[in-house]
Design an enzyme around this catalytic site. Structure first.
Site, PDB file in Angstrom:
ATOM      1  N   HIS A  25      32.288  34.432  68.094  1.00 33.41           N
ATOM      2  CA  HIS A  25      31.336  33.339  67.875  1.00 33.41           C
ATOM      3  C   HIS A  25      31.823  32.468  66.717  1.00 33.41           C
ATOM      4  CE1 HIS A  25      29.747  35.535  64.442  1.00 33.41           C
ATOM      5  NE2 HIS A  25      29.360  36.542  65.199  1.00 33.41           N
ATOM      6  N   HIS A  28      33.010  34.092  63.457  1.00 32.48           N
ATOM      7  CA  HIS A  28      34.377  34.640  63.432  1.00 32.48           C
ATOM      8  C   HIS A  28      35.397  33.514  63.252  1.00 32.48           C
ATOM      9  CE1 HIS A  28      32.411  37.735  66.220  1.00 32.48           C
ATOM     10  NE2 HIS A  28      32.632  38.362  65.085  1.00 32.48           N
ATOM     11  N   CYS A 133      24.809  52.984  58.898  1.00 37.00           N
ATOM     12  CA  CYS A 133      24.516  51.880  59.822  1.00 37.00           C
ATOM     13  C   CYS A 133      25.741  51.700  60.700  1.00 37.00           C
ATOM     14  CB  CYS A 133      24.210  50.579  59.075  1.00 37.00           C
ATOM     15  SG  CYS A 133      24.213  49.149  60.196  1.00 37.00           S
ATOM     16  N   CYS A 136      27.348  48.127  60.668  1.00 38.01           N
ATOM     17  CA  CYS A 136      28.211  47.859  59.503  1.00 38.01           C
ATOM     18  C   CYS A 136      29.352  48.844  59.442  1.00 38.01           C
ATOM     19  CB  CYS A 136      27.463  48.056  58.185  1.00 38.01           C
ATOM     20  SG  CYS A 136      26.163  46.909  57.844  1.00 38.01           S
ATOM     21  N   CYS A 150      18.804  48.848  57.675  1.00 41.91           N
ATOM     22  CA  CYS A 150      20.035  48.298  57.112  1.00 41.91           C
ATOM     23  C   CYS A 150      19.761  46.907  56.546  1.00 41.91           C
ATOM     24  CB  CYS A 150      21.111  48.226  58.204  1.00 41.91           C
ATOM     25  SG  CYS A 150      22.445  47.087  57.774  1.00 41.91           S
ATOM     26  N   HIS A 153      21.726  44.252  58.937  1.00 37.84           N
ATOM     27  CA  HIS A 153      21.379  44.108  60.349  1.00 37.84           C
ATOM     28  C   HIS A 153      19.893  44.289  60.648  1.00 37.84           C
ATOM     29  CE1 HIS A 153      25.742  44.804  60.477  1.00 37.84           C
ATOM     30  NE2 HIS A 153      25.689  43.975  61.480  1.00 37.84           N
ATOM     31  N   LYS A 301      21.304  34.737  59.756  1.00 36.69           N
ATOM     32  CA  LYS A 301      22.732  34.934  59.993  1.00 36.69           C
ATOM     33  C   LYS A 301      22.946  34.970  61.498  1.00 36.69           C
ATOM     34  CE  LYS A 301      26.638  37.967  59.348  1.00 36.69           C
ATOM     35  NZ  LYS A 301      27.097  39.262  59.766  1.00 36.69           N
ATOM     36  N   LYS A 304      25.474  38.811  67.126  1.00 30.86           N
ATOM     37  CA  LYS A 304      25.023  39.310  68.421  1.00 30.86           C
ATOM     38  C   LYS A 304      23.706  40.062  68.245  1.00 30.86           C
ATOM     39  CE  LYS A 304      26.756  42.163  72.199  1.00 30.86           C
ATOM     40  NZ  LYS A 304      27.800  43.147  72.522  1.00 30.86           N
TER      41      LYS A 304
HETATM   42  N1  MSP Z   1      36.027  44.537  61.250  1.00 34.59           N
HETATM   43  C1  MSP Z   1      35.380  44.174  60.063  1.00 34.59           C
HETATM   44  C2  MSP Z   1      36.368  43.556  59.068  1.00 34.59           C
HETATM   45  C3  MSP Z   1      37.519  44.436  58.709  1.00 34.59           C
HETATM   46  S1  MSP Z   1      38.641  43.624  57.676  1.00 34.59           S
HETATM   47  C4  MSP Z   1      39.684  44.786  57.196  1.00 34.59           C
HETATM   48  C5  MSP Z   1      34.272  43.169  60.365  1.00 34.59           C
HETATM   49  N2  MSP Z   1      34.356  42.532  61.531  1.00 34.59           N
HETATM   50  S2  MSP Z   1      33.285  41.476  62.066  1.00 34.59           S
HETATM   51  O1  MSP Z   1      33.809  41.055  63.337  1.00 34.59           O
HETATM   52  O2  MSP Z   1      31.978  42.032  62.048  1.00 34.59           O
HETATM   53  O3  MSP Z   1      33.262  40.305  61.065  1.00 34.59           O
HETATM   54  C6  MSP Z   1      34.432  39.653  60.726  1.00 34.59           C
HETATM   55  C7  MSP Z   1      34.176  38.478  59.814  1.00 34.59           C
HETATM   56  O4  MSP Z   1      33.348  37.530  60.459  1.00 34.59           O
HETATM   57  C8  MSP Z   1      33.486  38.855  58.505  1.00 34.59           C
HETATM   58  O5  MSP Z   1      34.167  38.187  57.445  1.00 34.59           O
HETATM   59  C9  MSP Z   1      32.125  38.289  58.637  1.00 34.59           C
HETATM   60  O6  MSP Z   1      31.622  37.877  57.391  1.00 34.59           O
HETATM   61  C10 MSP Z   1      32.416  37.079  59.516  1.00 34.59           C
HETATM   62  N3  MSP Z   1      31.206  36.637  60.137  1.00 34.59           N
HETATM   63  C11 MSP Z   1      30.481  37.239  61.113  1.00 34.59           C
HETATM   64  N4  MSP Z   1      29.359  36.506  61.315  1.00 34.59           N
HETATM   65  C12 MSP Z   1      29.358  35.443  60.487  1.00 34.59           C
HETATM   66  C13 MSP Z   1      28.567  34.314  60.323  1.00 34.59           C
HETATM   67  N5  MSP Z   1      27.465  34.128  60.977  1.00 34.59           N
HETATM   68  N6  MSP Z   1      28.985  33.360  59.446  1.00 34.59           N
HETATM   69  C14 MSP Z   1      30.190  33.441  58.790  1.00 34.59           C
HETATM   70  N7  MSP Z   1      30.943  34.490  58.931  1.00 34.59           N
HETATM   71  C15 MSP Z   1      30.479  35.575  59.627  1.00 34.59           C
HETATM   72  O7  MSP Z   1      33.414  42.974  59.526  1.00 34.59           O
END
Ligand code: MSP
Length: 511
Positions: A25, A28, A133, A136, A150, A153, A301, A304
């Site tokens: 999304h 990411h 969690c 997380c 959590c 979440h 935030k 999903k």
């Molecule tokens: N797999 C772990 C990271 C491991 S790094 C060694 C993880 N993955 S994640 O897919 O959940 O998130 C990855 C990144 O996307 C994180 O930096 C998270 O902050 C970012 N984001 C996920 N949703 C977000 C928003 N809504 N806004 C901005 N960034 C966000 O955590």
């Protein structure tokens, strides 16, 4: 081994590796686009840029998602990891590598790294009882929960008891505080640094780095009944991709990393656990962990779990890759939380890209093609746009030092505005009508040169439009072939080149 004199300077930047249990999304994509702009900017300076992204494929979350679908975790990640690779391609992300934590090169490195920490005496066996969690993949204490859930979440946590190996994080409090004291820039922005210092000062507790309750992970080399805890495994991707287990010379070239770009929700892992584990393995900590805020929708935030996911592909289809990148970099401050709004994205696209930028390019090229027989006149050595260009370059440079993409782009925009008002002032159409060829050529020559500098400075953010403009100016190669600071100097072109007016760079969107 860092660079020798005259050699390109190594520069290493990473994004987090994404959990591929979910479709990508805009949250990411946010970190990836930012890391890409930074990587492109450093390449313009001639750095040898290593830019890493990838997917985080182990852990309970993946195992459960696969079970729910009735497939193996391996099948799940083989299907979903490519969507993150495609996301990068669809956004013109220029990553040098894409790491998957299920790759053998990563397994080998994790095992070697954990073994080293174990041999150094920082890992020991214990029993853990805690609140977990799964979203997380992290433990919480009772007082960290919000209404029993959590804090990130807002979902129930699970009580877990198991024999785990523990990393003795508590032994690193002083070392971490000394490190952050000596290197204030190592966590940015300032608010995040304070958060990290506060967390360390509260006292650090050892944390478990292994699991026996699941099998989906990297087995510990000295006790293969245990698999590495997903975070102990994931963080290490940053080292495995640059040859920790296979090519020490390459590893030493890029490590320590210049920037880990992350979201604020994973700050502790990167700014507390990770440097401590690196200390324990006799490796240097990251030079900078930069944590940005969340993209929110209506104050929540996006995720999903919240059910309010926006897919990048939909926005790319409507706004184009550059329109997308522009919005998330130049329209949102990188650091604080930002609110995503479609209406705002549309309004800024039309105002900034279609009107300001697009119009300047179209007007100048059109006039130069019709008044100067399609050949670029020379820019004058002096004139109002010379200083405006210098100020723009200095402004971009200063802002990029702080990863302030919005301010950097603001500086480019000042130059665009200066060029637009210069045209309004000078009225080249009147000069042309009056038959003043020299004055017409002078004004347009200055504007074309300003456009070249705009294309150069804007290229890390809107690479396609910048490259297109470059070509229309009749210049060779592309902005990415230029080297700063020299290329930003006034007067390098496009004098005498053949111009092409082309179609509007950013057509208005009426939706
Ligand atoms: N797999 C772990 C990271 C491991 S790094 C060694 C993880 N993955 S994640 O897919 O959940 O998130 C990855 C990144 O996307 C994180 O930096 C998270 O902050 C970012 N984001 C996920 N949703 C977000 C928003 N809504 N806004 C901005 N960034 C966000 O955590």
């Amino acid at each position: 081994m860092r660079s020798r004199p005259g050699e390109a300077q190594p520069f290493y930047v990473t994004t987090p590796i994404y959990y591929p249990n979910d479709v990508p999304h805009i949250g990411h994509a946010y970190t990836s686009v930012a890391a890409d702009a930074l990587a492109r900017w450093r390449r313009l300076w001639g750095d040898d840029v290593m830019f890493l992204t990838g997917t985080d494929e182990h852990g309970l979350k993946m195992q459960r998602t696969a079970e729910a679908e009735g497939i193996t975790p391996q099948e799940l990640v083989d299907r979903t990891s490519p969507t993150f690779r495609e996301l990068a391609t669809s956004l013109d992300i220029t990553n040098s590598d894409f790491i998957r934590t299920t790759e053998p090169r990563h397994h080998a490195a994790v095992q070697q790294f954990l073994q080293k920490i174990y041999d150094n005496g920082y890992i020991e066996l214990g029993t853990y009882e805690g609140l977990y969690c799964v979203s997380c993949e992290a433990y919480y204490t009772e007082d960290e929960l919000m209404d029993g859930n959590c804090p990130i979440h807002a979902r129930p946590v699970e009580r877990v008891t198991e024999d785990n190996y523990f990393f003795q994080l508590s032994r690193f409090e002083d070392r971490l505080l000394e490190h952050y004291d000596a290197r204030p820039e190592a966590v940015q922005p300032e608010t995040r640094r304070n958060e990290v210092l506060g967390f360390i000062k509260q006292g650090l507790r050892d944390f478990s780095v292994s699991r026996t309750s699941i099998t989906w992970g990297v087995p510990l080399p000295w006790d293969p009944k245990h698999v590495a805890y997903v975070w102990a495994d994931a963080l290490f991707n940053y080292c495995s991709a640059i040859g920790y287990a296979t090519d020490r010379e390459r590893f030493d070239r890029y490590w320590p990393v210049d920037y880990h770009l992350i979201g604020k929700d994973i700050l502790r892992f990167h700014a507390v656990y990770w440097p401590a584990m690196l200390f324990a393995a006799d490796e240097a900590p990251p030079k900078c962990v930069f944590a940005h805020g969340w993209l929110q929708i209506g104050g929540d935030k996006m995720s999903k779990t919240q059910g309010n996911v926006i897919r990048p592909a939909d926005l790319i289809e409507e706004f184009g890759v550059d329109g997308y990148r522009y919005h998330f970099l130049a329209d949102q401050r990188f650091g604080p939380d930002g609110e995503f709004s479609y209406e705002n994205m549309l309004a800024r696209y039309n105002a900034d890209l279609a009107n300001n930028f697009g119009n300047l390019a179209n007007r100048v090229l059109n006039m130069a093609v019709s008044y100067c027989e399609g050949v670029a006149p020379e820019a004058r050595a002096e004139g109002p746009l010379v200083e405006a260009s210098r100020v723009a370059f200095d402004g971009v440079q200063a802002a990029m030092e702080h990863l302030d993409f919005a301010r950097a782009f603001g500086a480019v925009w000042d130059l665009i505005r200066a060029a637009n008002s210069f045209i309004e002032d000078q009225e080249p159409w009147k000069l042309h009508k009056a038959g003043d060829t020299a004055a017409t050529a002078a004004v347009l020559g200055d504007c074309l040169e300003a456009l070249r500098i705009v294309a150069l400075l804007a290229s890390p953010v809107i690479p396609r439009a910048a490259a297109e403009l470059w070509t229309r100016l009749g210049l060779e190669g592309g902005p990415e072939d230029q080297r700063l600071p020299d290329a930003a100097a006034w007067g390098l072109g496009p004098s005498g080149t053949k111009l092409d007016k082309g179609a509007p760079l950013f057509p208005r969107i009426e939706s």
